[in-house]
Design a protein around this motif. Structure first.
Motif, mmCIF file in Angstrom:
data_model
loop_
_atom_site.group_PDB
_atom_site.id
_atom_site.type_symbol
_atom_site.label_atom_id
_atom_site.label_comp_id
_atom_site.label_asym_id
_atom_site.label_seq_id
_atom_site.Cartn_x
_atom_site.Cartn_y
_atom_site.Cartn_z
ATOM 1 N N LEU A 1 8.923 23.528 -42.434
ATOM 2 C CA LEU A 1 9.771 22.783 -41.500
ATOM 3 C C LEU A 1 11.231 23.194 -41.637
ATOM 4 C CD1 LEU A 1 8.055 19.292 -41.731
ATOM 5 C CD2 LEU A 1 8.393 20.606 -39.632
ATOM 6 N N ASP B 1 11.924 26.292 -39.619
ATOM 7 C CA ASP B 1 11.640 26.225 -38.181
ATOM 8 C C ASP B 1 12.902 25.780 -37.428
ATOM 9 O OD1 ASP B 1 10.770 25.651 -35.603
ATOM 10 O OD2 ASP B 1 8.860 24.837 -36.276
ATOM 11 N N VAL C 1 2.657 19.486 -40.513
ATOM 12 C CA VAL C 1 3.907 20.027 -39.988
ATOM 13 C C VAL C 1 4.060 19.668 -38.515
ATOM 14 C CG1 VAL C 1 5.080 22.183 -39.374
ATOM 15 C CG2 VAL C 1 4.117 21.906 -41.657
ATOM 16 N N ASP C 2 2.989 19.823 -37.753
ATOM 17 C CA ASP C 2 3.029 19.490 -36.330
ATOM 18 C C ASP C 2 3.266 17.995 -36.117
ATOM 19 O OD1 ASP C 2 2.462 20.480 -33.474
ATOM 20 O OD2 ASP C 2 1.070 18.807 -33.658
ATOM 21 N N GLN D 1 4.867 22.516 -46.917
ATOM 22 C CA GLN D 1 5.194 21.977 -45.595
ATOM 23 C C GLN D 1 6.699 21.757 -45.442
ATOM 24 O OE1 GLN D 1 2.306 21.362 -47.378
ATOM 25 N NE2 GLN D 1 1.364 19.552 -46.471
ATOM 26 N N VAL E 1 14.159 17.500 -42.354
ATOM 27 C CA VAL E 1 13.373 16.853 -43.398
ATOM 28 C C VAL E 1 13.967 17.146 -44.770
ATOM 29 C CG1 VAL E 1 11.219 16.928 -42.079
ATOM 30 C CG2 VAL E 1 11.775 18.796 -43.657
ATOM 31 N N LYS F 1 12.698 22.396 -35.832
ATOM 32 C CA LYS F 1 12.195 21.381 -36.758
ATOM 33 C C LYS F 1 12.919 20.049 -36.609
ATOM 34 C CE LYS F 1 15.557 22.392 -40.376
ATOM 35 N NZ LYS F 1 16.428 23.194 -39.554
ATOM 36 N N PHE G 1 4.965 15.945 -38.024
ATOM 37 C CA PHE G 1 6.384 15.651 -38.250
ATOM 38 C C PHE G 1 7.236 16.139 -37.085
ATOM 39 C CE2 PHE G 1 5.518 14.191 -42.439
ATOM 40 C CZ PHE G 1 6.676 13.591 -42.933
ATOM 41 N N LYS G 2 6.808 17.222 -36.453
ATOM 42 C CA LYS G 2 7.570 17.777 -35.342
ATOM 43 C C LYS G 2 7.345 17.031 -34.035
ATOM 44 C CE LYS G 2 7.448 22.279 -34.875
ATOM 45 N NZ LYS G 2 6.933 23.681 -34.901
ATOM 46 N N ASN H 1 12.019 12.221 -43.023
ATOM 47 C CA ASN H 1 12.933 12.624 -41.964
ATOM 48 C C ASN H 1 14.339 12.159 -42.329
ATOM 49 O OD1 ASN H 1 14.524 12.422 -39.466
ATOM 50 N ND2 ASN H 1 12.631 12.955 -38.406
#
Length: 386
Positions: free
Chosen positions: A264, A267, A243-244, A260, A273, A270, A246-247, A152
């Motif tokens: 992100l 998105d 992915v989810d 991935q 990242v 997002k 991290f979100k 991140n």
């Protein structure tokens, strides 16, 4: 239960004594059988369902009359299990699965003379040891890439320089602990990531190859992973779940695939990242299309393999997954990948990557190494907190 099942599947995969006999190598192509069944990594065989710009199936079906059926697998062990069950023609196997499939006689030798585009494959991969045995090819390279450190960028203003951010407890640049905010890959081959880190962290261990570990080196890798277990919020093997996480779950650093990272980045909701290969280097994957020993649709399978090496497909796939084409001609002139795409995805990092392969007791860097079945049972124990 899931890990117990996985152990039984992997042990079965390694038991070549009861394996089926391998089919004779095809000598001449005939008409297509009307379909081809493929086991593939997520994002590897796209027909435009996720994004209309990424479709390398529809045209193939129209040109050949071979309908493409895809079964997605999230781990190499799952791929091996599916190929053991049968009913598939092809698999996009990574190096930690490919030699198991050869040893188990689940795949057949490939006649490269039937693949006109074979000569366009990167020479560094044509005879790679994870699909070539005694000079015989059991697969055709598909794509390759590193296991990157995804992070991140609000937490890390600068890319992390070491894998220590996921292996050892510490305060991150935002002043908070990494405990519960990092992930690790859910698979026995991840022991190699720990060994790679220890090659640099503890050179006195004498590790020369992260897939060839003696008992002392192996114990050190397991000890590192047991310490990491206290930090890991979740072990990942499902790309979409990572992915989810991290979100929505506060994960800020993990080993990952460029796939991935790309999802992100595309998105609008997002978290920001980035990805990097730390100073210690990285493990990685060089995936190979392999044909089942009892493929029911061998002609369509060979047609697909030839199609898979076309520069347009290679470039589009590399753009979608964040991988590197095995046909370097794909690096220029592809609108989706762009002329900078191969460099962005790590074309120059080939020599920095320790590509996945199945550990065996016979090894070249020392007298004796810990075999893969131990990696399987011990990684399950680590993830279970033992």
């Amino acid at each position: 239960m899931r890990h117990t099942l996985r152990l039984s599947l992997v042990v079965a995969a390694l038991a070549s004594a009861a394996a089926m006999a391998s089919a004779d190598m095809l000598q001449k192509l005939g008409p297509g059988e009307g379909e081809v069944d493929i086991v593939a990594w997520p994002g590897y065989v796209e027909r435009g369902d996720s994004d209309k710009a990424y479709d390398w199936v529809t045209g193939f079906e129209k040109d050949t009359g071979c309908k493409v059926n895809v079964k997605t697998a999230n781990t190499s062990d799952e791929m091996v299990a599916l190929m053991n069950e049968g009913g598939f023609d092809l698999v996009t196997a990574s190096g930690d699965a490919s030699l198991r499939l050869v040893a188990g006689k689940r795949v057949q030798e490939i006649n490269t003379a039937l693949i006109p585009s074979w000569k366009t494959v990167d020479e560094r991969l044509q005879n790679a040891p994870w699909h070539t045995v005694d000079g015989h090819h059991y697969g055709v390279p598909y794509q390759w890439g590193p296991n990157v450190l995804m992070y991140n960028t609000q937490v890390f203003k600068d890319p992390p320089k070491s894998w220590s951010v996921v292996f050892e407890e510490q305060k991150l640049p935002d002043g908070k602990s990494n405990s519960g905010r990092v992930q690790a890959y859910d698979g026995p081959i991840y022991i190699a990531d720990a060994a790679l880190y220890l090659m640099h962290k503890k050179p006195e261990l004498g590790i020369k190859d992260p897939y060839e570990l003696n008992e002392d080196q192996y114990k050190a890798a397991l000890d590192l992973l047991r310490g990491q277990r206290k930090l890991v919020g979740r072990y990942w093997h499902d790309a979409m779940m990572q992915v989810d996480d991290f979100k929505n779950e506060g994960v800020v650093a993990s080993s990952s695939w460029p796939f991935q990272v790309n999802l992100l980045a595309a998105d609008p909701k997002k978290p920001p990242v980035g990805s990097t290969i730390p100073d210690e280097g990285a493990t990685g994957w060089a995936d190979t299309t392999m044909m089942h020993s009892e493929a029911k649709h061998p002609n369509c399978a060979y047609m697909w393999i030839e199609h898979s090496l076309q520069p347009k497909l290679q470039g589009d796939l590399a753009a979608w997954f964040g991988s590197v084409p095995v046909v370097t001609a794909a690096c220029k002139g592809n609108a989706l990948l762009t002329d900078a795409g191969c460099d962005t995805n790590g074309l120059s990092n080939f020599d920095k990557i320790r590509f996945w392969r199945t550990p065996t007791a016979k090894c070249t860097t020392q007298k004796e190494c810990v075999p893969y079945y131990r990696w399987v049972s011990d990684m399950i124990a680590v993830m279970g907190g033992r």
